[in-house]
Write a protein that holds these residues in place. Sequence first.
Motif, mmCIF file in Angstrom:
data_model
loop_
_atom_site.group_PDB
_atom_site.id
_atom_site.type_symbol
_atom_site.label_atom_id
_atom_site.label_comp_id
_atom_site.label_asym_id
_atom_site.label_seq_id
_atom_site.Cartn_x
_atom_site.Cartn_y
_atom_site.Cartn_z
ATOM 1 N N ARG A 89 36.003 61.032 28.407
ATOM 2 C CA ARG A 89 35.499 59.934 27.594
ATOM 3 C C ARG A 89 34.861 58.851 28.458
ATOM 4 N NH1 ARG A 89 39.900 58.058 23.323
ATOM 5 N NH2 ARG A 89 38.055 56.931 22.605
ATOM 6 N N GLU A 90 35.129 58.884 29.753
ATOM 7 C CA GLU A 90 34.663 57.820 30.638
ATOM 8 C C GLU A 90 33.146 57.817 30.778
ATOM 9 O OE1 GLU A 90 37.101 59.823 31.225
ATOM 10 O OE2 GLU A 90 38.883 58.561 31.515
ATOM 11 N N ARG A 91 32.625 56.604 30.952
ATOM 12 C CA ARG A 91 31.209 56.441 31.277
ATOM 13 C C ARG A 91 31.010 56.745 32.764
ATOM 14 N NH1 ARG A 91 28.981 57.145 26.682
ATOM 15 N NH2 ARG A 91 31.034 58.049 26.309
ATOM 16 N N ALA A 92 29.749 56.872 33.164
ATOM 17 C CA ALA A 92 29.471 57.250 34.545
ATOM 18 C C ALA A 92 28.384 56.366 35.148
ATOM 19 C CB ALA A 92 29.043 58.709 34.627
ATOM 20 N N ARG A 93 28.485 56.193 36.448
ATOM 21 C CA ARG A 93 27.408 55.584 37.227
ATOM 22 C C ARG A 93 26.707 56.728 37.958
ATOM 23 N NH1 ARG A 93 25.582 50.866 39.528
ATOM 24 N NH2 ARG A 93 24.664 51.057 41.622
ATOM 25 N N VAL A 94 25.405 56.798 37.782
ATOM 26 C CA VAL A 94 24.600 57.851 38.394
ATOM 27 C C VAL A 94 23.606 57.210 39.359
ATOM 28 C CG1 VAL A 94 22.983 59.754 37.988
ATOM 29 C CG2 VAL A 94 24.817 59.286 36.331
ATOM 30 N N GLU A 95 23.607 57.694 40.571
ATOM 31 C CA GLU A 95 22.628 57.250 41.567
ATOM 32 C C GLU A 95 21.834 58.476 42.012
ATOM 33 O OE1 GLU A 95 24.184 54.881 44.721
ATOM 34 O OE2 GLU A 95 25.512 53.731 43.404
ATOM 35 N N SER A 96 20.531 58.403 41.858
ATOM 36 C CA SER A 96 19.691 59.557 42.142
ATOM 37 C C SER A 96 18.489 59.143 42.976
ATOM 38 C CB SER A 96 19.220 60.191 40.820
ATOM 39 O OG SER A 96 18.569 61.418 41.043
ATOM 40 N N THR A 97 18.180 59.962 43.972
ATOM 41 C CA THR A 97 17.057 59.686 44.858
ATOM 42 C C THR A 97 16.213 60.935 45.025
ATOM 43 O OG1 THR A 97 18.391 58.086 46.091
ATOM 44 C CG2 THR A 97 16.378 58.865 47.146
ATOM 45 N N ASN A 98 14.911 60.785 44.808
ATOM 46 C CA ASN A 98 13.958 61.857 45.065
ATOM 47 C C ASN A 98 13.243 61.591 46.382
ATOM 48 O OD1 ASN A 98 14.408 63.157 42.570
ATOM 49 N ND2 ASN A 98 12.970 61.791 41.539
ATOM 50 N N ASP A 99 12.987 62.634 47.148
ATOM 51 C CA ASP A 99 12.211 62.446 48.361
ATOM 52 C C ASP A 99 10.741 62.807 48.136
ATOM 53 O OD1 ASP A 99 12.388 65.178 48.234
ATOM 54 O OD2 ASP A 99 13.612 65.403 50.045
ATOM 55 N N PHE A 100 10.295 62.656 46.869
ATOM 56 C CA PHE A 100 8.901 62.878 46.484
ATOM 57 C C PHE A 100 8.654 62.054 45.227
ATOM 58 C CE2 PHE A 100 11.614 66.002 44.542
ATOM 59 C CZ PHE A 100 11.177 66.090 43.237
ATOM 60 N N PRO A 101 7.384 61.817 44.830
ATOM 61 C CA PRO A 101 7.109 60.960 43.671
ATOM 62 C C PRO A 101 7.758 61.462 42.391
ATOM 63 C CG PRO A 101 5.116 61.304 44.942
ATOM 64 C CD PRO A 101 6.152 62.236 45.513
ATOM 65 N N THR A 102 8.319 60.538 41.621
ATOM 66 C CA THR A 102 9.014 60.853 40.381
ATOM 67 C C THR A 102 8.050 60.815 39.196
ATOM 68 O OG1 THR A 102 11.043 59.896 41.262
ATOM 69 C CG2 THR A 102 10.900 60.140 38.865
ATOM 70 N N ALA A 103 8.197 61.780 38.288
ATOM 71 C CA ALA A 103 7.410 61.823 37.039
ATOM 72 C C ALA A 103 5.920 61.832 37.299
ATOM 73 C CB ALA A 103 7.784 60.643 36.127
ATOM 74 N N ALA A 104 5.511 62.487 38.398
ATOM 75 C CA ALA A 104 4.101 62.507 38.764
ATOM 76 C C ALA A 104 3.519 63.909 38.729
ATOM 77 C CB ALA A 104 3.921 61.906 40.161
ATOM 78 N N GLY A 105 4.249 64.867 38.194
ATOM 79 C CA GLY A 105 3.735 66.227 38.151
ATOM 80 C C GLY A 105 4.194 67.083 39.310
#
Length: 332
Positions: A89-105
């Motif tokens: 039931r707990e909420r979460a903290r998410v940390e995410s890192t891409n080593d390339f452009p995000t949402a760019a194809g």
Amino acid sequence: MSDARAATAVAGTNIALVKYWGKRDAGLNLPAVGSLSLTLDGLSTRTTVAFDGKLAADALVLNGADADARALGRVSKFLDIVRTRTGLRERARVESTNDFPTAAGLASSASAFAALALAATRAAGVTLGDAELSVLARRGSGSAARSIFGGFVEMARGDRPDGRDAVAAPVAGGDAWPDIRLVVAVTSDAAKAIGSTEAMERTARTSPYYASWIASVAPDLAEARAAIAVRDLPRLGAVAERSALRMHACALAAEPGILYWTPATLAAITAVKALRATSIAAFFTIDAGPHVKVLCAAPDAARVAEALLRTPGVLRTVVAAPGRGARVVEAA
């Protein structure tokens, strides 16, 4: 749960050589066709998920900054699936890192949701098999199902209404064809104007070419599998180019038309064809974005990258080898 439980996972992006474009069930994120891809080394997402009873809501930090409401909503919806499955039931903290452009194809959603699926389930104390993990990752992004595995991966369309057979599986591991390379010509760091999900829906609803596109995929999958089995680069490259051009033609014919290409995209395609005229086996593919990815042999990769870098509008190039599947790098 009084204390936070966390896990960190890494997943590589994958580039579809036989394209996935369209859904047979948007709610379950079921593909309208199968697809076949290559998971890459060096283009990856690293994601940490921490479930904590002290949190009042999910939080998402993307590339060091608080994510916008749309991205957070998408991640929170996915975490709800994990919570339902695991009883948390707990909420979460998410940390995410891409080593390339995000949402760019550059297929950032593939690596992002593969890493999120693995990190979230492990943080919840659950270890899923690869097939189950692939089905779960697909709920976040259709292409994420393939990033669970390394090397060449095929995603099945499936026939079941519940989607349990819409699962990815390896065709050949990264070590099965180690001297193949994919050179990425990055033409923009900006997010694309229309997301893949919206573009797929519009294409399926309005493009007069959509039925022909659907019919073309199964033969392309068979041809790609046969080419991989004997490591026939020209044969695989021809399938990749054909699939990409048909997908984009189908999208272009939608109403209104969907055009991801830029002048740099066309220039890079021309550069690839010029390389082939000099007897270098190089073959392009293009996802839902302006970037051009080029299949070639490892000994030719530097020359291919150099030619692309000289192309007007190309910002930089990345040479990627076949990569591993998603993996946990830290858990507590």
